[in-house]
Design a protein around this motif. Sequence first.
Motif, PDB file in Angstrom:
ATOM      1  N   ASN A 241      73.803  59.144 143.218  1.00 31.84           N
ATOM      2  CA  ASN A 241      74.407  59.006 144.975  1.00 31.84           C
ATOM      3  C   ASN A 241      73.036  59.704 145.260  1.00 31.84           C
ATOM      4  N   PRO A 242      71.923  59.027 146.257  1.00 29.02           N
ATOM      5  CA  PRO A 242      72.169  57.897 146.258  1.00 29.02           C
ATOM      6  C   PRO A 242      71.602  57.175 145.615  1.00 29.02           C
ATOM      7  N   PRO A 243      71.587  55.985 145.428  1.00 29.73           N
ATOM      8  CA  PRO A 243      70.414  54.987 144.294  1.00 29.73           C
ATOM      9  C   PRO A 243      69.949  54.216 144.819  1.00 29.73           C
ATOM     10  N   THR A 244      69.262  53.736 144.014  1.00 30.97           N
ATOM     11  CA  THR A 244      67.694  52.689 144.897  1.00 30.97           C
ATOM     12  C   THR A 244      68.231  51.904 145.722  1.00 30.97           C
ATOM     13  N   LEU A 245      66.964  51.938 145.768  1.00 26.29           N
ATOM     14  CA  LEU A 245      67.921  49.984 147.335  1.00 26.29           C
ATOM     15  C   LEU A 245      67.875  49.152 147.117  1.00 26.29           C
ATOM     16  N   ALA A 246      67.727  49.017 145.939  1.00 22.18           N
ATOM     17  CA  ALA A 246      67.737  47.576 144.865  1.00 22.18           C
ATOM     18  C   ALA A 246      69.464  47.223 144.450  1.00 22.18           C
ATOM     19  N   VAL A 247      69.817  49.039 144.359  1.00 21.00           N
ATOM     20  CA  VAL A 247      71.027  48.987 143.787  1.00 21.00           C
ATOM     21  C   VAL A 247      71.788  48.878 145.077  1.00 21.00           C
ATOM     22  N   LEU A 248      72.188  49.770 145.948  1.00 18.74           N
ATOM     23  CA  LEU A 248      72.312  49.654 147.550  1.00 18.74           C
ATOM     24  C   LEU A 248      72.248  48.062 148.203  1.00 18.74           C
ATOM     25  N   ILE A 249      71.572  47.445 148.034  1.00 18.71           N
ATOM     26  CA  ILE A 249      71.483  45.712 148.274  1.00 18.71           C
ATOM     27  C   ILE A 249      72.851  45.564 147.165  1.00 18.71           C
ATOM     28  N   TRP A 250      72.007  45.285 146.253  1.00 22.89           N
ATOM     29  CA  TRP A 250      73.454  45.045 145.842  1.00 22.89           C
ATOM     30  C   TRP A 250      74.705  44.967 145.782  1.00 22.89           C
ATOM     31  N   ARG A 251      75.405  46.342 145.877  1.00 19.50           N
ATOM     32  CA  ARG A 251      77.055  46.556 146.015  1.00 19.50           C
ATOM     33  C   ARG A 251      77.212  46.208 147.433  1.00 19.50           C
ATOM     34  N   TRP A 252      76.106  46.110 148.542  1.00 22.46           N
ATOM     35  CA  TRP A 252      76.470  45.590 149.799  1.00 22.46           C
ATOM     36  C   TRP A 252      76.718  44.187 149.915  1.00 22.46           C
ATOM     37  N   LEU A 253      75.382  43.166 149.344  1.00 24.68           N
ATOM     38  CA  LEU A 253      76.009  41.588 149.139  1.00 24.68           C
ATOM     39  C   LEU A 253      77.369  41.397 147.695  1.00 24.68           C
TER      40      LEU A 253
END
Length: 554
Positions: A241-253
Amino acid sequence: MVKTLRLTLIQRGSNWISRYSGRSFSSWASVSLIAVVFLPVLPGLYWEILPVLHMDIWKLFLSNPLLPHALITTAISAILGTVLAIIIALLIAIQLYPGSLWLQLRRRLPLMLSVPHAAFSIGFFFLIAPSGWLSRLIAQVMNWTMPPAWVTVQDEYGLSLALALAIKESWFLLWALSALLNERIVSQQMTIVRTLGYNRWQAWRYILLPQLLPRLGWPFTAVFAYSLSVVDMSIILGPTNPPTLAVLIWRWLTDADPIQQAQGSVAAVVLFLFLASVIFLVRFLWSKLLHSNYYPNGKRVTTRPTSALRLYRPLFWLGYTIVILLIAWSLAGTWFFPAVLPDAFSLHNWLQADFTPFSTSLWLASAVCFLCLPIALIWLEWGPQRYNALIYIPLIVPAMPLVAAQYAALLAWDLDSTIVGLIWSHLLWVLPYMILTLVGPYREFDQRYMTTARALGFSRLHACLTVKWPILIRPILASMAVGFAVSIAQYLPTLFAGGGRFVTVTTEAVALSSGGSRQTLAVQALLQIILPLSAFFIAALIPVWLTRNRKGLH
């Protein structure tokens, strides 16, 4: 006379047409097979790029409070991990090549490469966690009864993720280096330089590195692209929290909200633009460095290199330690801090384990490899080799945009959560690795064998089936083992294309890493290692059995 001449011309013309049409058909067949794997991604990329054209989505994305720290964490972990991996691989190569230790390293590399990233991350976590084995060893000296406070501090910038990436990817870079250093011209140059009185370090500095570094550009890019978009290792070792951008993208998608999905598409494009910017900057700096490079001044350095930089044994010991820790946790009963060993060992965790992910991974990876093998062989034999760089694109760009494009295409065609969609999602990543593994041995094959077979009346396909491919059985099986390991390690394609219906050892291990029994987690991580390790073992064993009565091929 005229009639005879006419018949001769007709016969020669028909022979030419048959040869040309056969070659043309084979070439089109190879291109078509590749197109089946790659072309369906293009509509998905188009659908993924559509949200990027709306400024409202960009404003929402840029105003997200998690974005700045996620970008910083991603940049630090990816750049630091890639740079450290390059340094480690080059230092080991410089220290060991040429010599017997380098040959030992080459023999042990497949064992290290067979350890998937997720399993390595889990073992690495067991090693450096607050209650990990390193803390337990220190606790015996310091008389700790609780994990120390400095260990429990959150890793905000993904330094542990960067270290794990550096260690794991250094093995891949050593594998790429071993392929280049195995070339005859490189070994000849090294011999000449050493006979002129230059030591190992000077030979590498003046002769080998200027030649090898440009050729290692693609492996370096692949490592950096993977580090940018890795999700499974980030979930296990990275900040949350917050994670890396790749994990954020995975959550959003994977969010049900279309606005969040659009934000994920924009973030995936940003990730790709960041990769392109770094590549452009590195190429610019490399061009400047080439202009400042200078020739040897003739001074010979007779002192031997220091042994302080010998990272070979510690690097492999670390890999062995991680596997041993996974075995210990899988057999452990209760294991409270600060005990170095569990209170008892038993097979209870294995007897209670769920082997459904294991069987799913087995049939999925096997199906993918057996589909990729004929495509790879047909492409290498009849395909236009000048387009190989296009096939390697999935290896040198961040995985997240391509996975999102795959998912968009599968949703549009109602193939998500199906076996066909799942297998196709793996083909895009496995096929480039298999071609990359095979292309070297294919180019080095002695074409005189094929010329002899064709002179005896064999067709090209018949000559391949009976002469060329049997001779290349070792690299063919090695490429299948590499493809099998790549398929086993796939997390994002399985998660997106499978839609939660298909659970593999990788997705199960990552899910368990978020919470649950360490013993169960260790069992799944070991199952993830056993599958590719078995594939490499079989790939090494079969050629020995097939060539047991053939001295020239043994």
